[in-house]
Design a protein around this motif. Sequence first.
Motif, PDB file in Angstrom:
ATOM      1  N   GLY A  15     -20.632   1.891 -15.077  1.00 54.10           N
ATOM      2  CA  GLY A  15     -19.888   2.375 -16.225  1.00 54.10           C
ATOM      3  C   GLY A  15     -18.468   1.858 -16.340  1.00 54.10           C
ATOM      4  O   GLY A  15     -17.759   2.229 -17.256  1.00 54.10           O
ATOM      5  N   GLY A  16     -18.051   1.010 -15.399  1.00 57.22           N
ATOM      6  CA  GLY A  16     -16.704   0.458 -15.476  1.00 57.22           C
ATOM      7  C   GLY A  16     -15.670   1.299 -14.766  1.00 57.22           C
ATOM      8  O   GLY A  16     -14.742   0.786 -14.192  1.00 57.22           O
ATOM      9  N   ARG A  17     -15.791   2.612 -14.843  1.00 57.88           N
ATOM     10  CA  ARG A  17     -14.907   3.498 -14.085  1.00 57.88           C
ATOM     11  C   ARG A  17     -15.632   4.821 -13.906  1.00 57.88           C
ATOM     12  O   ARG A  17     -16.633   5.082 -14.584  1.00 57.88           O
ATOM     13  CB  ARG A  17     -13.566   3.680 -14.798  1.00 57.88           C
ATOM     14  N   SER A  18     -15.096   5.653 -13.002  1.00 55.43           N
ATOM     15  CA  SER A  18     -15.861   6.859 -12.683  1.00 55.43           C
ATOM     16  C   SER A  18     -15.563   8.011 -13.636  1.00 55.43           C
ATOM     17  O   SER A  18     -16.455   8.764 -13.986  1.00 55.43           O
ATOM     18  CB  SER A  18     -15.600   7.268 -11.236  1.00 55.43           C
ATOM     19  N   VAL A  19     -14.310   8.142 -14.041  1.00 55.01           N
ATOM     20  CA  VAL A  19     -14.019   9.191 -15.021  1.00 55.01           C
ATOM     21  C   VAL A  19     -14.047   8.531 -16.413  1.00 55.01           C
ATOM     22  O   VAL A  19     -13.362   7.536 -16.636  1.00 55.01           O
ATOM     23  CB  VAL A  19     -12.644   9.845 -14.764  1.00 55.01           C
ATOM     24  N   HIS A  20     -14.819   9.074 -17.295  1.00 57.60           N
ATOM     25  CA  HIS A  20     -14.994   8.517 -18.639  1.00 57.60           C
ATOM     26  C   HIS A  20     -15.456   7.055 -18.607  1.00 57.60           C
ATOM     27  O   HIS A  20     -14.745   6.151 -19.069  1.00 57.60           O
ATOM     28  CB  HIS A  20     -13.702   8.651 -19.459  1.00 57.60           C
ATOM     29  N   PRO A  21     -16.641   6.832 -18.067  1.00 56.15           N
ATOM     30  CA  PRO A  21     -17.187   5.462 -18.055  1.00 56.15           C
ATOM     31  C   PRO A  21     -17.231   4.897 -19.470  1.00 56.15           C
ATOM     32  O   PRO A  21     -17.319   5.654 -20.449  1.00 56.15           O
ATOM     33  CB  PRO A  21     -18.604   5.648 -17.508  1.00 56.15           C
ATOM     34  N   ILE A  22     -17.181   3.580 -19.557  1.00 56.20           N
ATOM     35  CA  ILE A  22     -17.056   2.961 -20.874  1.00 56.20           C
ATOM     36  C   ILE A  22     -18.295   2.175 -21.300  1.00 56.20           C
ATOM     37  O   ILE A  22     -18.291   1.550 -22.349  1.00 56.20           O
ATOM     38  CB  ILE A  22     -15.819   2.037 -20.925  1.00 56.20           C
ATOM     39  N   LEU A  69      -8.705  14.931 -11.563  1.00 56.58           N
ATOM     40  CA  LEU A  69      -9.816  14.450 -10.751  1.00 56.58           C
ATOM     41  C   LEU A  69      -9.502  13.048 -10.225  1.00 56.58           C
ATOM     42  O   LEU A  69      -9.898  12.691  -9.117  1.00 56.58           O
ATOM     43  CB  LEU A  69     -11.114  14.428 -11.570  1.00 56.58           C
ATOM     44  N   ASN A  99     -10.058  11.636  -6.656  1.00 54.15           N
ATOM     45  CA  ASN A  99     -10.889  10.445  -6.478  1.00 54.15           C
ATOM     46  C   ASN A  99     -10.243   9.414  -5.571  1.00 54.15           C
ATOM     47  O   ASN A  99     -10.832   8.371  -5.315  1.00 54.15           O
ATOM     48  CB  ASN A  99     -11.202   9.800  -7.831  1.00 54.15           C
ATOM     49  N   CYS A 113      -6.465   7.395 -20.170  1.00 57.65           N
ATOM     50  CA  CYS A 113      -7.418   8.479 -20.430  1.00 57.65           C
ATOM     51  C   CYS A 113      -8.736   8.053 -19.824  1.00 57.65           C
ATOM     52  O   CYS A 113      -9.572   7.530 -20.520  1.00 57.65           O
ATOM     53  CB  CYS A 113      -7.578   8.738 -21.927  1.00 57.65           C
ATOM     54  N   PRO A 114      -8.877   8.250 -18.538  1.00 59.39           N
ATOM     55  CA  PRO A 114      -7.975   8.910 -17.613  1.00 59.39           C
ATOM     56  C   PRO A 114      -7.011   7.921 -16.980  1.00 59.39           C
ATOM     57  O   PRO A 114      -7.173   6.728 -17.119  1.00 59.39           O
ATOM     58  CB  PRO A 114      -8.940   9.405 -16.533  1.00 59.39           C
ATOM     59  N   ILE A 120     -11.456  -3.134 -18.466  1.00 60.64           N
ATOM     60  CA  ILE A 120     -12.886  -2.927 -18.236  1.00 60.64           C
ATOM     61  C   ILE A 120     -13.736  -3.036 -19.495  1.00 60.64           C
ATOM     62  O   ILE A 120     -14.851  -3.531 -19.430  1.00 60.64           O
ATOM     63  CB  ILE A 120     -13.181  -1.585 -17.525  1.00 60.64           C
ATOM     64  N   CYS A 121     -13.221  -2.588 -20.626  1.00 59.53           N
ATOM     65  CA  CYS A 121     -14.077  -2.622 -21.823  1.00 59.53           C
ATOM     66  C   CYS A 121     -14.500  -4.043 -22.180  1.00 59.53           C
ATOM     67  O   CYS A 121     -15.689  -4.300 -22.320  1.00 59.53           O
ATOM     68  CB  CYS A 121     -13.409  -1.902 -22.991  1.00 59.53           C
ATOM     69  N   PHE A 163     -17.089  -5.334 -20.038  1.00 58.46           N
ATOM     70  CA  PHE A 163     -18.413  -4.806 -20.360  1.00 58.46           C
ATOM     71  C   PHE A 163     -18.803  -5.133 -21.805  1.00 58.46           C
ATOM     72  O   PHE A 163     -19.568  -4.421 -22.417  1.00 58.46           O
ATOM     73  CB  PHE A 163     -18.474  -3.301 -20.083  1.00 58.46           C
ATOM     74  N   ARG A 214     -17.342  -4.889 -24.713  1.00 59.35           N
ATOM     75  CA  ARG A 214     -16.984  -4.075 -25.870  1.00 59.35           C
ATOM     76  C   ARG A 214     -15.477  -4.163 -26.058  1.00 59.35           C
ATOM     77  O   ARG A 214     -14.750  -4.535 -25.136  1.00 59.35           O
ATOM     78  CB  ARG A 214     -17.415  -2.620 -25.695  1.00 59.35           C
ATOM     79  N   TYR A 252     -10.608   0.473 -26.548  1.00 60.52           N
ATOM     80  CA  TYR A 252     -10.352   1.540 -27.518  1.00 60.52           C
ATOM     81  C   TYR A 252      -9.071   2.319 -27.238  1.00 60.52           C
ATOM     82  O   TYR A 252      -8.902   3.443 -27.690  1.00 60.52           O
ATOM     83  CB  TYR A 252     -11.579   2.431 -27.732  1.00 60.52           C
TER      84      TYR A 252
END
Lengths: 434, 286, 261, 366
Positions: A154-161, C20, C24, C138-139, C197-198, C201, C203, C206
């Motif tokens: 997901g690219g990251r663990s919190v709020h995957p993208i 979190l 983490n 965010c985050p 990261i977007c 992947f 995209r 945002y």
Amino acid sequence: MSTSRTIRVEALTRVEGEGALNVRLSGDQIEAVELNIYEPPRFFEAFLRGRPLEDAPDITARICGICPVAYQMSSVHALERALGVEITPEIRQLRRLLYCGEWIESHALHMHLLHAPDFLGFASGIEMGQHFPEELKRGLKLKKIGNQLLEILGGRSVHPINVCVGGFYRPPKRDALLDLLPSLEWGIAAAADATRWVSEFDFPEFEADYDFVSLTHPDEYPFNEGDMLSSRTGVFPVAEYEKTIQEYQVPHSTALQAEKVATKSSCHFGPLARVNLNREKLQPIAKKLADECHFPTLCQNPFRAIVARGIELTHAFEEAAALVKAYRPVKSVRQSYELRAGEGAAATEAPRGTLFHRYHVDDEGKIVSALISAPTSQNQRQIEVDLESFLPGYLSLDNATIAHHCERLIRSYDPCISCATHFLRLTIERNDVS
Amino acid sequence: MTTTPANDPPVSAWTTAPIVLRSTKAETPGVFTAEFEFKCEQDAARFASRPGQFNMLYCPGYGESAISLSRVCENSQRLVHTIRSVGDVTNRLARLKIGEIIGLRGPFGNGWPDFPDDLQHLIVVGGGIGLAPLRPVIEQFLASHMATRELTVLVGARSCEHLLFAGEYQSWRDSGATVIATVDRSAPEWKGEVGVVPALIDRLNIRDPAETQLFACGPEIMMSYSATAALDRDIPRDNIWFSMERHMNCAIGHCGRCQFGSHFICTSGPVFRYNDVQQLLTIHGL
Amino acid sequence: MSNKLRLGVFKFASCDGCQLSLLNAEDELLALAEKLEIAHFLEASSIIGAGPFDVSLVEGSISTEADLQRIKDVRRLSKTLITIGACATSGGIQALRNGASYEEFVRAVYPSPEFIHSLETATPISQHVPVDFELRGCPVNTKQLVQILVDHLHGRRIRVPNHSVCRDCKLSGTVCVTVARGLPCLGPVTQAGCGAICPEFTRGCYGCYGPAHQSNPSSLMAWLSGHQHPVEQLVPLLQNFNAAAPAFSNAAKELQEGARR
Amino acid sequence: MTSPLFLPVAELPKLLARLLELGYKVIAPTIDQEAIVYSEIQSVEDLPRGWTDEQEPGHYRIKPTSNDRYFDYVVGPHSWKKYLFPPLQLISRAISGEEGWTFETCSDAPEQLAFLGVRACELAAMKIQDRVFLDGAYVDTGYQRRREGSFVIAVNCSVASPNCFCTSMNSGPRCKTGFDLALTELDDGMFVEVGSSRGQDVIEPLSLHAATTQHLNSAENLYARTVSQVSKHLNTDDLRNRLMSNLNDGKWDSVAERCLSCTNCTMVCPTCFCSHVSEVPSLDETVVERQRKWDSCFNLEFTAVHGTPVRNDVRSRYRQWLTHKLATWHDQFGESGCVGCGRCITWCPVGIDLTVEVNAICGGES
Ligand SMILES: Cc1cc2nc3c(=O)[nH]c(=O)nc-3n(C[C@H](O)[C@H](O)[C@H](O)COP(=O)(O)OP(=O)(O)OC[C@H]3O[C@@H](n4cnc5c(N)ncnc54)[C@H](O)[C@@H]3O)c2cc1C
Ligand code: SF4
Ligand code: SF4
Ligand code: SF4
């Protein structure tokens, strides 16, 4: 002599989000038990209206940073149903794998940093670590592997993208997953050890005759698919979710509460419910582990949820390792779709319970309405009911001790209060609730 | 007259030598002088600097800072730096304990030009911490016993407590220099000049402008006005020198940060002939 | 008890994700705990420490009267106050209500609106109290969060790079999704921090980290809307987790006004 | 050197095999992320055979062609600088021990790289970076090692994109020097020129025939056709002075209104070399690494002195970039910093075209 007193837990700790508890007693009579969720409302359903449907997985993820995958999964499945999108087996497997990552992260976190300290008498996981360093380190390592899995997918663990309606933006890199395989395999054994460790804890003697509710699937331990199953009333389709389980508002909380429509009774969601209802579908090692830990076939002690969590943690590692081994990248894991007006609902199993979404969309791909029922809201009434029957045994103790015991019970549900407050609905017709 | 790097480049420009703090001395508020010594003799043997050059002082975890040599010690492996604490590295330097080790790369930059044979009068203009890289020039000048030549030191500061090396002015005077200090803000105990440095240049006795050189280091605006004042006194453009400051990261002309028009301050400076930078200084945000 | 710095972690309207992100930091958590006394961190500890705090991390935006009071207390008790995440630094996703009709939102959402005590807006912390440093995202990025805490412990100024996401795309060899695939991407006007990261992947970005330094979303939007990206697609892109950040909200306004004209 | 040779298309794999056998890691164009990018290849199958690219300001797409040529495209988002001057490098390490800090200078293990498919403008770009890293007062020893270790196989362009202006910068499309081998792809194979004794050693065992006059003619035709395709021009006459005398021109404001200051142009430019070294301490700060990363003059922090950037607006940063590239580069390195590859035009998310901006700022449309 009958005095009235109020027991207050001003701020619930080691839970996700912020809430409080009010218990009003009159002598030995419990007048009221109020789980007060004072998290400010954030109005998600309201501002989803009019937005492109593609935004739902990213936006609803922000309801909860602890279980964003659950929000992404429930939203994409519901929207795919509205659009009539069929996902491929590859997508389905990757979604299970992603969910494994979240279960691992969330369960390992809750077991080690939030819940275990209760049984050992520590204020925090970090304090516990001074006396149980190996256990805490193992827990952190387990958690980290969950996060790594989330990052790869997901690219990251919190709020995957990487999650989108129709699948994933990009397939994960096989090498990255294979590199993680040794950790996942280590995790199976380590999670089992952690479960054995927590199963030896001293659990308060408390049982209740719960109506356990979770998804159920003929072949698999439930994540994303299947029907709803209630231990009391049996199977009902996800599409009839709100007809079966209804939410209502109470003045003392910004979160809505839920109860069975037919009986106006509370339900118990989460790992305890899932293990009780789907034990046969656990992966082999997890299943053996449940037997080995003498986990009752129908476990009705909420404090033992930590053991159920450990069993599911082990399951998630097993399933993740198997999925990674079987993974063969395909060029695209994203189904295209045509926009159309429609309506769709889905429920998936967040670490702490069932998460239900329903959307109406218009033919331009905009969301007309959204309904989100989060696990904590659903358990909220159950927690109050539990406290009502749990408390009488403790009333001779001083307020602080009672408060502590209450908090422990609440914590065993792993309530995620951030989720709970975003559990808002567009319309509610109280008159229908009979 | 051109300026040239004084020494061959080190083995690798990134090779960092350990140096040991030997002593510190408080100067003005927030400014101190630190003396270091090379930890290894071979590093000391390789090291030769000239006035106006700088070192990159390195505090691991905090970073590197360009700091001029505020004294050039011949036949000695001592490194003297005068430092103003303004941020991470310089604050860390200020907290160093005697005996602590930090890293050094250097010396870098061209340094002040050699005194020309026909030099009659050297005017040194230092504003604030800008006097630090000029002190070696003053000391070298005075040590060279150039009886017939004149040295004027003009020092500017915000207020009298900020006058750098104030304790040394008298000994400079005793060696024959004219030292005039001026402050922006006066104080009851202050008996000296109040106002900007360039104004002092207007009043100087300059006998032979063509054989006069002016070295300036300090805020750009101060240097520019000093140059204008010097030009008014018929000092040729070619005889006016500035030491420039820009963000410096590598000090070897590879990182691009200290670019100023056509120049890398680190390799073709920090000392520039006024002529080469005058135009550029008029352009905002270059 | 010790000369450790006392850390407080406080939550306002938010999703918990930024807190979190601290938990983490599995590899660093225990080492950090040796240097920092976790004096108040409801999500992680039952000890509800009273102030003062050397460092406070504040997550979430201000959206209730009670929170408005509470943030002032937190500020008073904190030597250094660091806000973490889009909610705290720009209002977060819940700031979407700011432009809408609040009354209608509550009525549409709650059967008994009279029980709801909330402000009409969700606003960043810095709108109410002075903030020493704002960590975006965010985050937030766990590495950045640990880094700023460590920097603070060592007496270094807290800072993170404020350049665009594009630079990180290029550093990692990611091919630009806007230029090569025609996807709208906020990367050029968004502050880095996520690791780009977007685009990696496939995209578009945002905008989780909010506007980059001196960013120019108007120009980007003008270009995108001139190249087959409808305004109805671009406006929601700007109206995400940093919708209330002025650079983004102004660009969204411009787009909407342009479309109306 | 030797007279040109001919490599039949079917024997291209032999050249690759030869390089691999000599221990080279072969880097060449490949298709990834919907673009033609440089990465390691194992076989000629990995080359983008039958593909081309389509470029415009702010626009890039790959698409299949009707032929099956290996090199029928121009330059993509990557440049060879990512191998010679990697985006991320470990520079040095400080280790805290009993006697305080000790310092190590780090150098990466030298890798033998063979670059296949280097275009004329890219050869020019390498020479420009040589000047920066090798010819100044200080030598970047890492760059030197990588540069000397690499084997360069150039390929003459058979097409030009609308963003190419190598003819204006005198850098292409024909590869003239700076290669070990240069290929020109003809209908039935490669016209091979040998540019160094190293090239000779590599090609020798393939026992190729000399190229025929017909091959030579086809190659010449191809060069001429590519030259004619170059449609973009930059008037470089006295460009340095024209720009430097317009530093305060109001027209910089107009480009500043569009520029995003996003750094893309500098990152894709094959000659841009700005970098920043930062500290990467271990958590206990006993080991501190210094890491050098590509940086850009478009970043605000780039010029910060005591917290205040010298170039505190987009206008001054764009001006710095453009004038450095096209004007002050001459003063520093004796030539222009631009090779006319057009990357900055293609990869600018809002399609800002430096040739257009130059014309706007100081005239000189040609
Ligand atoms: C040629 C030259 C000679 C100098 N000589 C002296 C001297 O003798 N005494 C003295 O006190 N100061 C001198 N300075 C200024 C000194 O380099 C800066 O004050 C110092 O680098 C600030 O670093 P910091 O980490 O303390 O500040 P911060 O503000 O925390 O950090 C600023 C960051 O910018 C970097 N930086 C690079 N160049 C500069 C710069 N010019 N100004 C500010 N930051 C910079 C720092 O290394 C650091 O990474 C000189 C500068 C130059 C260019
Ligand atoms: S900024 Fe985002 S991740 Fe952080 S608390 Fe707010 S919604 Fe959650
Ligand atoms: S993909 Fe987005 S962030 Fe990356 S370079 Fe392109 S515009 Fe910038
Ligand atoms: S400035 Fe542009 S055209 Fe010139 S070399 Fe750099 S990227 Fe290519």
